[in-house]
Scaffold this active site. Structure first.
Site, PDB file in Angstrom:
ATOM      1  N   CYS A 252     -25.682   0.051  11.607  1.00 33.32           N
ATOM      2  CA  CYS A 252     -24.321   0.067  10.981  1.00 33.32           C
ATOM      3  C   CYS A 252     -23.404  -1.003  11.500  1.00 33.32           C
ATOM      4  CB  CYS A 252     -23.748   1.580  10.789  1.00 33.32           C
ATOM      5  SG  CYS A 252     -23.588   1.981  12.388  1.00 33.32           S
TER       6      CYS A 252
ATOM      7  N   ALA B 174     -33.606   9.950  14.858  1.00 31.95           N
ATOM      8  CA  ALA B 174     -33.481  10.833  13.622  1.00 31.95           C
ATOM      9  C   ALA B 174     -32.113  11.396  13.289  1.00 31.95           C
ATOM     10  CB  ALA B 174     -34.584  11.741  13.471  1.00 31.95           C
TER      11      ALA B 174
ATOM     12  N   GLU C 106     -35.728  12.361  18.155  1.00 32.82           N
ATOM     13  CA  GLU C 106     -34.318  12.247  18.735  1.00 32.82           C
ATOM     14  C   GLU C 106     -34.269  12.100  20.113  1.00 32.82           C
ATOM     15  OE1 GLU C 106     -30.784  10.926  19.558  1.00 32.82           O
ATOM     16  OE2 GLU C 106     -31.383  10.898  17.424  1.00 32.82           O
TER      17      GLU C 106
ATOM     18  N   ASP D 266     -33.537   3.684  12.586  1.00 35.58           N
ATOM     19  CA  ASP D 266     -32.122   3.511  12.200  1.00 35.58           C
ATOM     20  C   ASP D 266     -31.179   3.346  13.605  1.00 35.58           C
ATOM     21  OD1 ASP D 266     -29.455   3.026  10.930  1.00 35.58           O
ATOM     22  OD2 ASP D 266     -29.038   5.287  11.066  1.00 35.58           O
TER      23      ASP D 266
ATOM     24  N   PRO E  24     -28.468  12.763  12.813  1.00 35.82           N
ATOM     25  CA  PRO E  24     -28.580  14.278  12.485  1.00 35.82           C
ATOM     26  C   PRO E  24     -29.541  14.882  11.574  1.00 35.82           C
ATOM     27  CG  PRO E  24     -26.651  13.438  11.405  1.00 35.82           C
ATOM     28  CD  PRO E  24     -27.394  12.222  12.077  1.00 35.82           C
TER      29      PRO E  24
ATOM     30  N   GLY F 205     -30.055  12.718   8.147  1.00 36.76           N
ATOM     31  CA  GLY F 205     -30.330  12.292   6.819  1.00 36.76           C
ATOM     32  C   GLY F 205     -31.511  11.684   6.423  1.00 36.76           C
ATOM     33  N   LYS F 206     -31.873  10.715   7.231  1.00 35.78           N
ATOM     34  CA  LYS F 206     -33.054   9.918   6.635  1.00 35.78           C
ATOM     35  C   LYS F 206     -34.358  10.709   6.781  1.00 35.78           C
ATOM     36  CE  LYS F 206     -31.211   5.381   7.568  1.00 35.78           C
ATOM     37  NZ  LYS F 206     -29.893   5.672   7.812  1.00 35.78           N
TER      38      LYS F 206
ATOM     39  N   ASP G 262     -38.453   9.512  24.179  1.00 34.42           N
ATOM     40  CA  ASP G 262     -38.018   8.240  24.511  1.00 34.42           C
ATOM     41  C   ASP G 262     -38.945   7.353  23.459  1.00 34.42           C
ATOM     42  OD1 ASP G 262     -36.518   6.269  26.133  1.00 34.42           O
ATOM     43  OD2 ASP G 262     -38.628   5.150  26.079  1.00 34.42           O
TER      44      ASP G 262
END
Length: 455
Positions: free
Chosen positions: A232, A112, A135, A179, A114, A116-117, A162
């Site tokens: 990305c 997650a 995270e 992501d 920083p 945004g999603k 994890d």
């Protein structure tokens, strides 16, 4: 120019049908920086920066003509908007296409930071939803938590686990967003330093890591639930091949999305199962390189016994909370050490189930410290959409608001018309934090760790 980007990557992209590699190289050589923001629908304010064209695939999202210094804008610190790369905002279109806009679901943002999603999920999903924002890298959880706090919602759990830990919640989530960490070729224009780190060996390493992340967590998705997988990266090993692998190994089907031709997003099909994927190229879209695909879990997934727990009696009197909050009938208030947290009442049992198997960094909104008979309000409460609008408050000019954000001493005369005691400070009608008004001075309670060091 042909040597500006890795030759192995360009050679692979040339093999794609109708791929204009010259335009692709020219776009990277120019190095134009695209800036876009997404507005918080629950914190309306008149932004001082001019908004350009809307991001076509995301509600309340806009491009900016130029990138301002966001640190100088109090409305940024208040959570009125989030600075997010436009391509990754395509998640908004996905949620709308799946019929999840305004729906009440349990959603997991697995990678997650920083934030945004996670904030986009919170803006699109219904207020009856629960978002678990996870995270794995401990050093990145702080910025994730800060961004969640600014957004002002109480229905988020921030966790630091994890991915394998989520196998302890089989069949729990209706929506899972991954992501995935990747080789980063889609960020070459934005971050030229990523070029030096790219290699075919790293692509293989990332592909293996993506499979591990998914293999160890995918059982947490319920039958009929949706997996949104994105990277990305331009490499098929991290994109289409991963979709094929998931379908082959775990019983998923592909989901096709309606994508406007004018958006110039490139649809793709994976080689084995013809899974639908969507590629964003910076010479075609106003955004960075991105890939996303949506899968639906068709395989039957066992879940866990969901026993209702006996409600715990709270030591906090409701009358005390009504001074600070609105909508308290929808809220579950609980103590963690000396702090009071609010959380959606409908997910009270869920919180207990999750606490048993995950490390939770924070749950809901920490509204302050309970001193036995009174509450010392927290900064999170000031930014919450549930803070009582009738609380004593003072509007600040831009200059004074920046003083507050630097945690400087404030002039008592600014607050001459405000009552004594705790006072919300606002800019453009949006809360920034707390001060305490005393007879001879103003105590600035902006968090030391969040203060603006340089202007």
């Amino acid at each position: 120019m042909s040597n500006f980007l890795p030759n192995e990557l360009i050679a692979r992209l040339r093999d794609e049908s109708n791929f204009d590699h010259e335009a692709f190289l020219n776009t990277h050589a120019k190095g134009d920086r695209i800036t876009s923001i997404r507005l918080n629908p629950r914190k309306k304010a008149a932004l001082t920066m001019p908004l350009n064209a809307p991001v076509p695939w995301c509600r309340d999202a806009f491009y900016l003509d130029e990138r301002p210094i966001f640190t100088l804008d109090p409305l940024y610190h208040a959570g009125c908007y989030y600075v997010q790369e436009a391509s990754s905002m395509f998640l908004g279109h996905i949620l709308r296409s799946l019929g999840l806009e305004g729906a009440s679901v349990r959603a997991l943002d697995l990678c997650a930071a920083p934030g945004g999603k996670s904030t986009l999920l919170n803006a699109y999903l219904g207020t009856g939803s629960l978002v678990v924002s996870n995270e794995v890298i401990k050093s990145r959880v702080g910025i994730l938590q800060d961004n969640i706090n600014r957004w002002g919602m109480h229905n988020v759990l921030v966790s630091n686990n994890d991915p394998s830990a989520f196998s302890r919640l089989p069949g729990y989530f209706d929506l899972m967003v991954v992501d995935a960490p990747c080789s980063g070729s889609g960020m070459f224009r934005k971050d030229s330093g990523a070029i030096d780190e790219w290699s075919l060996a790293n692509v293989k390493l990332c592909s293996d890591r993506q499979k591990r992340i998914l293999a160890e967590s995918i059982a947490t998705l319920a039958t009929g639930g949706y997996l949104v997988y994105s990277t990305c990266s331009y490499s098929s090993e991290e994109n289409e091949d991963i979709l094929d692998w998931i379908i082959s190994e775990y019983g998923f089907s592909t989901v096709a999305l309606d994508v406007a031709e004018a958006w110039k997003i490139q649809p793709t099909l994976s080689p084995v199962h013809a899974a639908h994927g969507y590629r964003f190229y910076p010479h075609q879209v106003q955004g960075e390189g991105f890939f996303v695909g949506v899968l639906k879990k068709t395989q039957e997934q066992e879940t866990f016994g969901r026993k209702r727990a006996k409600p715990e009696k709270s030591p906090i009197k409701k009358d005390a909370l009504r001074t600070w909050l609105v909508g308290d009938e929808r809220l579950y208030a609980f103590m963690h050490r000396d702090d009071v947290h609010i959380f959606p009442k409908q997910y009270e049992d869920d919180l207990r189930w999750i606490q048993q198997v995950l490390y939770i960094r924070t749950a809901g909104t920490n509204i302050g410290k309970w001193l036995g008979k009174e509450l010392v309000p927290s900064h999170e409460l000031a930014l919450s959409i549930f803070v009582n609008a009738e609380i004593n408050a003072q509007e600040l000019t831009l200059a004074v608001a920046q003083q507050f954000l630097r945690k400087e001493n404030l002039d008592r005369e600014v607050f001459e018309n405000a009552g004594s005691g705790w006072c919300l400070v606002r800019h453009q009608g949006v809360n920034l934090g707390w001060v305490k008004i005393l007879s001879n001075r103003i105590n600035n309670y902006y968090p030391k760790e969040s203060r603006i060091v340089h202007l």
